[in-house]
Design a protein around this motif. Structure first.
Motif, short mmCIF file in Angstrom:
data_model
loop_
_atom_site.label_atom_id
_atom_site.label_comp_id
_atom_site.label_asym_id
_atom_site.label_seq_id
_atom_site.Cartn_x
_atom_site.Cartn_y
_atom_site.Cartn_z
N VAL A 48 37.27 41.59 37.87
CA VAL A 48 37.19 40.34 38.65
C VAL A 48 36.38 39.30 37.89
CG1 VAL A 48 36.36 39.29 40.79
CG2 VAL A 48 37.48 41.53 40.85
N PHE A 49 35.28 39.73 37.28
CA PHE A 49 34.42 38.81 36.53
C PHE A 49 35.18 38.20 35.37
CE2 PHE A 49 31.25 37.76 33.30
CZ PHE A 49 30.30 37.07 34.05
N THR B 206 27.46 35.25 40.57
CA THR B 206 27.87 35.53 39.18
C THR B 206 29.29 35.04 38.92
OG1 THR B 206 28.75 37.75 39.70
CG2 THR B 206 26.42 37.59 39.10
N LEU B 207 30.09 34.92 39.96
CA LEU B 207 31.45 34.41 39.80
C LEU B 207 31.48 32.89 39.82
CD1 LEU B 207 33.31 36.94 42.15
CD2 LEU B 207 32.90 37.09 39.68
N TYR C 10 34.44 45.30 39.38
CA TYR C 10 33.69 44.06 39.22
C TYR C 10 33.96 43.42 37.86
CZ TYR C 10 29.96 40.82 38.24
OH TYR C 10 29.28 39.70 37.86
N ALA D 201 37.46 35.59 36.55
CA ALA D 201 36.73 34.36 36.88
C ALA D 201 36.38 33.58 35.63
CB ALA D 201 35.46 34.71 37.66
N SER E 236 29.83 32.64 35.52
CA SER E 236 31.09 32.79 34.78
C SER E 236 31.90 31.50 34.73
CB SER E 236 31.93 33.92 35.39
OG SER E 236 32.15 33.70 36.77
N THR E 237 32.34 31.00 35.89
CA THR E 237 33.22 29.84 35.89
C THR E 237 32.55 28.59 35.32
OG1 THR E 237 32.61 29.46 38.21
CG2 THR E 237 34.66 30.63 37.80
N SER F 221 26.87 38.78 33.83
CA SER F 221 27.77 39.91 34.09
C SER F 221 26.96 41.17 34.37
CB SER F 221 28.70 40.13 32.90
OG SER F 221 28.00 40.64 31.77
#
Length: 454
Positions: free
Chosen positions: A390-391, A156-157, A387, A394, A161-162, A368
């Protein structure tokens, strides 16, 4: 950073050039055969997705669960991902991407069925499910469930996301000249507003955005295909020839041989439709459905819309554009190829910018939620806030980092999380067949078969 990128690429290439391709395609074909070509029920499943399952247990409607899953799957993989596959694997990658979707419908059906069958409630009473619960409750292998959840959090990171925020910031910068850091900040703030509301808010946003963005993009593709109509049949022939190594790639395209086209086509196909990846079942498990088969049918339509329709249209648009103006594509980067294809349409760059931005934003929302559920599985509800922070970090960083390392990291994490999920689907395929036989083939779709605890 370059050394790290090369290491990640070597690992991703090793996994994708053998083990995961065999396992993924094998699962798709095995379930297609054992489920008597479940793809033939796609029309029935589409109709079912439009009407709620009254009185059933769950957190969100069947369409809401489908919209959340579609929001996560219809993203950069359908636009930038397809052009990346063409740039790296030649035009033939489009066919392998499409075939991954066609046969992947059976896998999406199977993993969604298992997610609903083995779903449960968390300590707060909310309905939760997905491959981690399927593996633990269906196979009794807690260790493998943990491995899946860990890889999913990392995925997911990357993919969730990125990759998405980078796509938005890049296309907005190219079209409007907005600094990437400014786009990243706006995306991060909008994401924070939505994800703090949980799955119900995410679902409501996705239910509104997904139909609009899909129709908007498809209409744009149809307009371009009309302008490129003389090149449509030659484009289809080029795709088929290149897919089987009968025609080497030319111009600005690297590769074109059978294995290269297959590798990148299937990798981008999996990234696009997520069949076998294990993410979509996390959303499917929350659906209000009276038995596992009903939601499995609804869930499998996501792969149909995502890859069989949207990715195929993107591929034809890009390849027909290549044949119409081959000189323009020589040396073009993967993301530039899509912009060139849409450039033939008056205002096409704006159509692409709007479509890609909405696609990528809703993908961020869907992923997410996947990450939150996996983090909750690993360390409990206390890990969700950490989380989310952090998400969101990212998401912002993704807007300003190198695209190469983002895509390579996404490829690697997708492959690693697919392994535990595919193992569970294969070992529990007998359960999938048994449930399908009773509820679908013996016509008991209206009966309740949900074992969700009260």
């Amino acid at each position: 950073m370059e050394a790290l990128n090369q290491l990640i690429k070597v690992c991703a290439d090793f996994i994708w050039n053998g083990p995961i391709l065999v396992m993924l395609l094998g699962t798709h074909l095995l379930l297609t055969v054992r489920l008597r070509f479940i793809q033939r029920y796609t029309g029935k499943a589409i109709r079912m997705s439009l009407r709620p399952d009254e009185g059933a247990q769950g957190e969100i409607s069947q369409f809401g669960a489908l919209a959340t899953a579609l929001a996560a799957t219809i993203g950069t993989g359908n636009i930038i991902g397809v052009s990346t596959a063409i740039a790296l694997g030649g035009p033939g990658a489009v066919l392998w991407c499409w075939l991954t979707g066609v046969f992947g419908i059976a896998t999406k059906y199977g993993e969604a069925l298992l997610a609903v069958k083995y779903r449960t409630r968390n300590k707060q009473g909310a309905v939760v499910g997905g491959p981690m619960y399927t593996i633990e409750r269906g196979l009794g292998w807690k260790w493998l469930a943990v491995i899946f959840a860990v890889f999913t959090v990392f995925a997911t990171l990357g993919a969730g996301s990125t990759v998405q925020s980078h796509a938005i910031s890049d296309v907005v910068h190219t079209t409007f000249g907005v600094p990437v850091w400014a786009s990243g900040l706006v995306i991060t703030l909008l994401t924070a507003v939505v994800i703090l509301g949980g799955v119900k808010v995410i679902s409501r946003v996705c239910e509104k955005l997904v139909p609009f963005m899909s129709l908007f993009y498809i209409l744009g593709c149809l307009a371009i295909l009309f302008l490129n109509r003389a090149c449509i049949l030659p484009a289809a022939a080029t795709i088929i020839k290149s897919a089987f190594g009968w025609q080497a790639a030319a111009g600005g395209f690297a590769g074109g041989a059978l294995m290269i086209a297959c590798r990148y086509g299937m990798a981008r196909g999996l990234f696009s439709n997520e069949s076998g990846l294990g993410t979509a079942p996390i959303a499917a498990a929350t659906a209000q459905t009276c038995n596992p088969v009903r939601q499995a049918l609804v869930s499998m339509t996501g792969t149909f819309w995502d890859t069989v329709i949207v990715c195929a249209m993107t591929g034809i648009v890009v390849v027909s554009g290549m044949l119409r103006s081959p000189e323009a594509y020589v040396g073009a980067s993967d993301d530039a190829m899509t912009r060139l294809a849409f450039g033939v349409l008056p205002g096409g760059q704006y159509v692409l910018t709007v479509a890609l931005s909405i696609f990528a934003f809703t993908t961020i929302l869907g992923w997410s939620y996947y990450g939150e559920r996996c983090m909750e599985y690993l360390i409990g509800a206390k890990g969700i806030l950490v989380y989310r922070l952090v998400f969101l970090a990212a998401v912002f960083l993704g807007a300003v980092v190198s695209l190469d390392i983002v895509w390579n990291f996404a490829d690697l994490m997708n492959a690693l999380m697919a392994f535990p999920n595919l193992i569970a689907v294969l070992l529990l395929s007998g359960v999938i067949i048994k449930e399908t036989r009773y509820f679908l083939w013996e016509d008991h779709l209206e009966e309740s078969g949900d074992t969700l605890p009260n």
